[in-house]
Design a protein around this motif. Structure first.
Motif, PDB file in Angstrom:
ATOM      1  N   LYS A 189    -109.200 -20.546  -4.729  1.00  0.00           N
ATOM      2  CA  LYS A 189    -108.710 -20.082  -3.777  1.00  0.00           C
ATOM      3  C   LYS A 189    -108.360 -18.642  -3.989  1.00  0.00           C
ATOM      4  CE  LYS A 189    -105.723 -20.791   0.183  1.00  0.00           C
ATOM      5  NZ  LYS A 189    -104.712 -21.591   0.766  1.00  0.00           N
ATOM      6  N   ASP A 190    -108.742 -17.585  -3.334  1.00  0.00           N
ATOM      7  CA  ASP A 190    -108.206 -16.340  -3.537  1.00  0.00           C
ATOM      8  C   ASP A 190    -106.913 -15.859  -3.104  1.00  0.00           C
ATOM      9  OD1 ASP A 190    -108.452 -13.698  -4.260  1.00  0.00           O
ATOM     10  OD2 ASP A 190    -109.724 -13.152  -2.485  1.00  0.00           O
ATOM     11  N   GLU A 191    -105.850 -16.000  -4.034  1.00  0.00           N
ATOM     12  CA  GLU A 191    -104.448 -15.792  -3.745  1.00  0.00           C
ATOM     13  C   GLU A 191    -104.042 -14.721  -4.432  1.00  0.00           C
ATOM     14  OE1 GLU A 191    -102.867 -19.574  -5.085  1.00  0.00           O
ATOM     15  OE2 GLU A 191    -103.361 -20.597  -3.118  1.00  0.00           O
ATOM     16  N   VAL A 192    -103.039 -13.892  -3.859  1.00  0.00           N
ATOM     17  CA  VAL A 192    -102.258 -12.780  -4.470  1.00  0.00           C
ATOM     18  C   VAL A 192    -101.309 -13.571  -5.398  1.00  0.00           C
ATOM     19  CG1 VAL A 192    -100.711 -10.853  -4.068  1.00  0.00           C
ATOM     20  CG2 VAL A 192    -102.768 -11.484  -2.545  1.00  0.00           C
ATOM     21  N   GLU A 193    -101.416 -12.694  -6.503  1.00  0.00           N
ATOM     22  CA  GLU A 193    -100.102 -13.285  -7.782  1.00  0.00           C
ATOM     23  C   GLU A 193     -99.598 -12.079  -8.198  1.00  0.00           C
ATOM     24  OE1 GLU A 193    -101.909 -15.325 -10.970  1.00  0.00           O
ATOM     25  OE2 GLU A 193    -103.081 -16.887  -9.365  1.00  0.00           O
ATOM     26  N   ASN A 194     -98.242 -12.091  -8.482  1.00  0.00           N
ATOM     27  CA  ASN A 194     -97.517 -11.030  -8.853  1.00  0.00           C
ATOM     28  C   ASN A 194     -97.749 -10.874 -10.468  1.00  0.00           C
ATOM     29  OD1 ASN A 194     -96.259 -10.130  -6.411  1.00  0.00           O
ATOM     30  ND2 ASN A 194     -94.573 -11.560  -6.957  1.00  0.00           N
ATOM     31  N   PHE A 195     -98.037  -9.542 -10.917  1.00  0.00           N
ATOM     32  CA  PHE A 195     -98.258  -9.295 -12.226  1.00  0.00           C
ATOM     33  C   PHE A 195     -96.694  -8.654 -12.827  1.00  0.00           C
ATOM     34  CE2 PHE A 195    -100.014  -6.572 -15.805  1.00  0.00           C
ATOM     35  CZ  PHE A 195    -100.702  -7.641 -16.543  1.00  0.00           C
ATOM     36  N   GLU A 196     -96.294  -9.517 -13.773  1.00  0.00           N
ATOM     37  CA  GLU A 196     -95.096  -9.092 -14.112  1.00  0.00           C
ATOM     38  C   GLU A 196     -95.057  -7.796 -15.119  1.00  0.00           C
ATOM     39  OE1 GLU A 196     -93.636 -12.342 -16.351  1.00  0.00           O
ATOM     40  OE2 GLU A 196     -93.690 -13.881 -14.698  1.00  0.00           O
ATOM     41  N   ASN A 197     -96.063  -7.307 -15.824  1.00  0.00           N
ATOM     42  CA  ASN A 197     -95.836  -6.132 -16.578  1.00  0.00           C
ATOM     43  C   ASN A 197     -96.607  -5.163 -15.994  1.00  0.00           C
ATOM     44  OD1 ASN A 197     -95.148  -7.862 -18.785  1.00  0.00           O
ATOM     45  ND2 ASN A 197     -96.899  -8.341 -19.402  1.00  0.00           N
ATOM     46  N   ARG A 198     -96.673  -4.898 -14.786  1.00  0.00           N
ATOM     47  CA  ARG A 198     -97.254  -3.805 -14.076  1.00  0.00           C
ATOM     48  C   ARG A 198     -96.403  -2.536 -14.385  1.00  0.00           C
ATOM     49  NH1 ARG A 198     -96.328  -1.116  -9.029  1.00  0.00           N
ATOM     50  NH2 ARG A 198     -98.090  -0.674  -8.067  1.00  0.00           N
ATOM     51  N   LYS A 199     -94.987  -2.382 -14.233  1.00  0.00           N
ATOM     52  CA  LYS A 199     -94.408  -1.297 -14.664  1.00  0.00           C
ATOM     53  C   LYS A 199     -94.680  -0.600 -16.063  1.00  0.00           C
ATOM     54  CE  LYS A 199     -90.847  -1.351 -11.147  1.00  0.00           C
ATOM     55  NZ  LYS A 199     -89.213  -1.676 -11.122  1.00  0.00           N
ATOM     56  N   GLU A 200     -94.958  -1.661 -16.952  1.00  0.00           N
ATOM     57  CA  GLU A 200     -95.107  -1.396 -18.495  1.00  0.00           C
ATOM     58  C   GLU A 200     -96.484  -0.738 -18.688  1.00  0.00           C
ATOM     59  OE1 GLU A 200     -95.610  -3.903 -22.597  1.00  0.00           O
ATOM     60  OE2 GLU A 200     -94.199  -4.654 -21.215  1.00  0.00           O
TER      61      GLU A 200
END
Length: 100
Positions: free
Chosen positions: A65-76
């Motif tokens: 299933k195509d689901e949006v997931e938060n990526f924790e290292n985005r700011k880094e």
């Protein structure tokens, strides 16, 4: 359509690569051979053939299933990138000058 020296010159400019005269001839020959092969494929009658999205049969349950997931290292990642603006990565644009 035939691949000629003018088209090879334009492709070199668009792809921003340098080619020796022998490489230009080889690419010209290869591309013309490819076009000849496509002409053969064009002659195949596919009117009675059903369209398919994959040569392999599978059930839809195999696909996730195509689901949006938060990526924790985005700011880094953004902080380690050379340029960013408003929280997005900034990359050079592609500019094509067709006049030359």
């Amino acid at each position: 359509m035939e691949i000629n020296k003018e088209l090879i010159k334009k492709l070199k400019k668009l792809s921003n690569i340098e080619l020796s005269p022998s490489e230009e001839e080889k690419i010209k020959k290869d591309l013309n051979d490819l076009l000849e092969y496509l002409k053969i494929l064009d002659e195949i009658d596919v009117d009675e053939v059903e369209e398919m999205i994959s040569p392999v049969e599978f059930s839809t349950s195999v696909l996730r299933k195509d689901e949006v997931e938060n990526f924790e290292n985005r700011k880094e990642i953004i902080n380690n990138f050379p340029e960013s603006k408003d929280g997005f990565l900034t990359v050079p644009g592609i500019h094509i000058n067709e006049e030359e």
